[in-house]
Design an enzyme around this catalytic site. Sequence first.
Site, mmCIF file in Angstrom:
data_model
loop_
_atom_site.group_PDB
_atom_site.id
_atom_site.type_symbol
_atom_site.label_atom_id
_atom_site.label_comp_id
_atom_site.label_asym_id
_atom_site.label_seq_id
_atom_site.Cartn_x
_atom_site.Cartn_y
_atom_site.Cartn_z
ATOM 1 N N GLY A 180 0.911 -1.264 0.065
ATOM 2 C CA GLY A 180 0.023 -0.089 0.083
ATOM 3 C C GLY A 180 0.774 1.184 -0.144
ATOM 4 C CG ASP A 181 -0.828 4.924 1.921
ATOM 5 O OD1 ASP A 181 -0.504 3.748 2.691
ATOM 6 O OD2 ASP A 181 -1.057 6.047 2.222
ATOM 7 C CG ASP A 211 -8.845 0.281 3.707
ATOM 8 O OD1 ASP A 211 -9.471 -0.760 3.714
ATOM 9 O OD2 ASP A 211 -8.213 1.037 4.612
ATOM 10 C CG MET A 254 -11.023 -4.438 6.356
ATOM 11 S SD MET A 254 -10.081 -5.472 5.657
ATOM 12 C CE MET A 254 -11.510 -6.264 4.413
ATOM 13 C CE1 TYR A 362 -6.760 -9.112 10.963
ATOM 14 C CE2 TYR A 362 -8.416 -9.108 12.426
ATOM 15 C CZ TYR A 362 -7.117 -8.482 11.827
ATOM 16 O OH TYR A 362 -6.534 -7.474 12.690
#
Length: 471
Positions: A180-181, A211, A254, A362
């Site tokens: 991710g970021d 997300d 999430m 999860y």
Amino acid sequence: MAGLEYDFSVTNLGECKIKSPIELSRHHGDFRATFVRDDAYVRRVVNSYDEKPEAITPEANHLEKAGPREYIYFNPEHVTAGICTCGGLCPGLNDVIRAVVRTLWNRYGVRRIKGIKFGYQGFFESNGFEPVDLNPDNIDEIHKIGGTYLGTSRGGGDRTSEIVDSIVKMGINMMFIIGGDGTQRGSLDIANEVQRRGLDIAVVGIPKTVDNDLQFIDRSFGFETAVQQGTKAVASVHMEAHSQIGGIGLVKLMGRESGFIAACTAIASHETNFCLIPEVPFELDGPNGLLAHLEDRLKRRGHAVIVVAEGAGQDLLEATGQTDASGNKKLADIGTFLRDKINAYFKEKKTEINLKYIDPSYEVRAAVTNANDSMYCERLGNYAVHAAMAGKTKIVIGLVHDKYVHLPISMATLSRNTVDPESSLWRDVLDATLQPVYMVNNMETVTEKLKKAKEETDAKARARLEKVKNM
């Protein structure tokens, strides 16, 4: 964001002089798949009321198209590639690993491919995680299971010099980093350190964030599977709620700072009555608070379903003050908070309810991809290899306006992508749920809060952009 001047110029290691081993066509019209030229771009701005006359250049908000080049930078016989997966689990990690390995092996003839174990932690010799030799035989079936074949971890991306030392020691000259970021900011630091040392190593990212919160990109892999899994949870809790006296179904999904999963699940499920996301403030109490609207819904229909993103309503809870190994703020649990507040509210009113709470987070993260996500992962992995072989570096592969592009990491990580309360997506959520536009008692206060949050986000993005320009 208005007022920001983006630069989508792609960094190249050097001139591509080696004829690609892939047999494709240079021309259109001969009914054969074609190579992609470096002067092929995708416009970032597509809305007619946004567009201004502009030259076709990366500096003018055009993004370089991804795909195989006729001439490549690296001789495949001299390539040693590395792959690692970082951060939390996400549907599709194994699909991407498989695609990268198969494209390297089958399309370019690369025979040295190293899988780095447990994310950035696998680069540190003191941890004792030996890399895995990857080939089509040992990765061919991994897309059929969830998780990641290579393992993952959080943190370690700030130990840039040690990571580059390890890359050099393993002889890697082409590094694929899936994350991710935060992970991609680490990969940019790695690429900058590689450049500082004058090394010929390509660093290419495949953006992973369930997300769907990476800027500019249409969607991130695993997102559609997450929405599908979330919709299943809503269907289950709706059946429970519909079958009980005063039935209430509560599902936490999430979405730390971005409510895309919750929003899209609300639309897809057709059974959600309230959707709560981080971008849209809400209050519990008062005549226009959530509890009053929930009570009204029960009186009218006898049951209700609430979908809440994990980052929603954090201003209503006591902050944990903690962070994880990646530096992410640990959120207070909005799911259990809402569960307890709703139960207490109706108990005080002596109203019978039956509340069922589901947190499938999860289960969602570990799910096997659906068909569309699997196809998406395959193509992202393919394009990542084509980019690296052509000497592209400091980029991630992204889908922009349904076209695959090379997106500089520095641009992709400027800011998080969030649900715009003024967007058609949120309007469609309101149509699907029939919830009020805002569940607050003083709109002026909320408007001021949202305005301040936007100003802070824009300021952070400008600071990061300025930092990129000064590198």
